[in-house]
Enzyme design. Structure first.
Site, PDB file in Angstrom:
ATOM      1  CE  LYS A  95      18.844   5.913  64.908  1.00  0.00           C
ATOM      2  NZ  LYS A  95      20.024   6.523  65.029  1.00  0.00           N
ATOM      3  CG  ASP A  96      20.941   8.951  61.293  1.00  0.00           C
ATOM      4  OD1 ASP A  96      20.925   9.220  62.470  1.00  0.00           O
ATOM      5  OD2 ASP A  96      21.502   8.126  60.739  1.00  0.00           O
ATOM      6  NE  ARG A 143      16.233   9.338  71.249  1.00  0.00           N
ATOM      7  CZ  ARG A 143      16.139   7.941  71.720  1.00  0.00           C
ATOM      8  NH1 ARG A 143      15.327   7.336  72.785  1.00  0.00           N
ATOM      9  NH2 ARG A 143      16.915   7.358  70.979  1.00  0.00           N
ATOM     10  NE  ARG A 144      19.411   5.446  71.811  1.00  0.00           N
ATOM     11  CZ  ARG A 144      19.938   5.124  70.586  1.00  0.00           C
ATOM     12  NH1 ARG A 144      21.000   5.388  70.322  1.00  0.00           N
ATOM     13  NH2 ARG A 144      19.107   4.222  69.899  1.00  0.00           N
ATOM     14  NE  ARG A 161      29.649  10.990  66.532  1.00  0.00           N
ATOM     15  CZ  ARG A 161      28.461  11.288  66.674  1.00  0.00           C
ATOM     16  NH1 ARG A 161      28.021  11.803  67.789  1.00  0.00           N
ATOM     17  NH2 ARG A 161      27.574  10.796  65.836  1.00  0.00           N
ATOM     18  NE  ARG A 167      26.775   3.812  67.855  1.00  0.00           N
ATOM     19  CZ  ARG A 167      25.530   4.056  67.635  1.00  0.00           C
ATOM     20  NH1 ARG A 167      24.898   4.483  68.781  1.00  0.00           N
ATOM     21  NH2 ARG A 167      25.035   4.134  66.492  1.00  0.00           N
ATOM     22  CB  CYS A 254      21.605  17.765  66.680  1.00  0.00           C
ATOM     23  SG  CYS A 254      21.293  16.615  65.267  1.00  0.00           S
TER      24      CYS A 254
END
Length: 319
Positions: A95-96, A143-144, A161, A167, A254
């Site tokens: 996903k990165d 997205r989130r 981040r 996190r 992105c």
């Protein structure tokens, strides 16, 4: 071609970022190669590479990824070392990964995909629906953020981040009331209990390729290609072909909130895709099926359909 296996005297060098999750993915890759060829651990060398995205000062700024340089922040230095021969393969969270690879590199090996869902993480609430109006949500994902604001415009979203541990610490320090992580990452770290709940794709469609590990190699390295073929998971490759074709046709940067999930059922592939405005004010989605071998074509067709639905003004906010 006679396959040359790595050995303690000439180990296969596996490049990775140094975060606990990145290392867990590299160790999984090593385990699978050891099992496939009955090799000792010493036949592999884990090479930790610090990327621009791992810079503590950048993480502390809590700015959107697109403002810091996009997905390439987490891959540039690793790919440079792969091209130079300093490492033999590179292990990535898919996903990165940008949709385009540098010339001379191929990303065509995937390990079996983990849980694709997002994890809701909060010391106070069990689910999104439990959050009170005005609650502060921490996320670095465009997205989130967009999906949250589309579903709950009464929430306050702040940048958040860092790796999983960073996190979780910020959450414990009260910077936000909740955050979101990938269930796959928590599972690979043995930390599934950190999730208050898993969010169904019906409630929040995941990021493209979420839960998948990809292995990158030099295009002209036929020996390594044969090694990796032994651990490649074909169903994961089929699913990602559809999702990444969808992403590439929409916007491989992105800068656009995009979600997609491909699932297999017999010979059929189902693809769900979504594109949103960053403020969550509008969401466009489609849900289609096609034969598995037409997955990439389906992804491109869905992207074109959503672009047509969006109309000429949908992406104007990007300038």
């Amino acid at each position: 071609m006679t396959l040359t296996l790595p050995s303690p005297a000439s180990p296969l060098k596996i490049g990775t970022r140094g975060s606990p999750l990145a290392l867990a993915q590299a160790y999984e890759t090593r385990r699978r190669l050891m099992a496939a060829f009955d090799l000792p651990e010493e036949a592999f060398e884990i090479v930790i590479i610090k990327t621009t995205g791992d810079d503590a000062a950048l993480i502390a700024k809590d700015k959107p990824l697109k403002d810091l340089g996009g997905k390439g922040l987490f891959t540039k230095e690793i790919e440079e070392d792969l091209l130079s021969g300093a490492i033999d393969i590179a292990v990535h969270s898919m996903k990165d990964m940008p949709v385009d690879q540098p010339e001379g590199l191929l990303l065509d090996t995937y390990l079996p995909r983990e849980d694709t869902r997002d994890a809701f993480v909060s010391p106070h609430a069990k689910s999104l629906a439990d959050l009170p109006s005005g609650a502060v949500v921490g996320t670095s994902s465009l997205r989130r953020r967009a999906q949250l604001l589309n579903y709950r415009p009464d929430l306050t979203v702040v940048e958040f981040r860092g790796n999983v541990q960073t996190r979780l610490k910020k959450l414990g320090d009260g910077v936000a009331d909740c955050t979101f992580l990938a269930m796959a990452g928590l599972s690979r770290l043995g930390m599934k209990e950190a999730a208050a709940s898993a969010i169904s794709p019906e409630e929040m469609l995941p990021a493209v390729a979420q839960g998948a590990i990809g292995i990158e190699r030099r295009a002209d390295d036929a020996n390594t290609a044969e090694l990796l073929a032994a651990i490649h998971d074909t169903p994961t490759g089929q699913r990602l072909a559809a999702e990444r074709a969808f992403l590439a046709a929409l916007d491989g940067s992105c800068e656009t909130p995009i979600a997609a999930l491909a699932e297999l059922d017999g010979d059929t592939l189902r693809l769900r895709g979504e594109v949103l405005r960053p403020d969550g004010s509008e969401s466009l989605s489609e849900d289609r099926t096609a034969p598995i071998e037409q997955g990439a074509e389906l992804g491109r067709e869905m992207a074109q359909s959503l672009l047509a639905k969006a109309g000429p003004g949908f992406f104007d906010w990007r300038g």
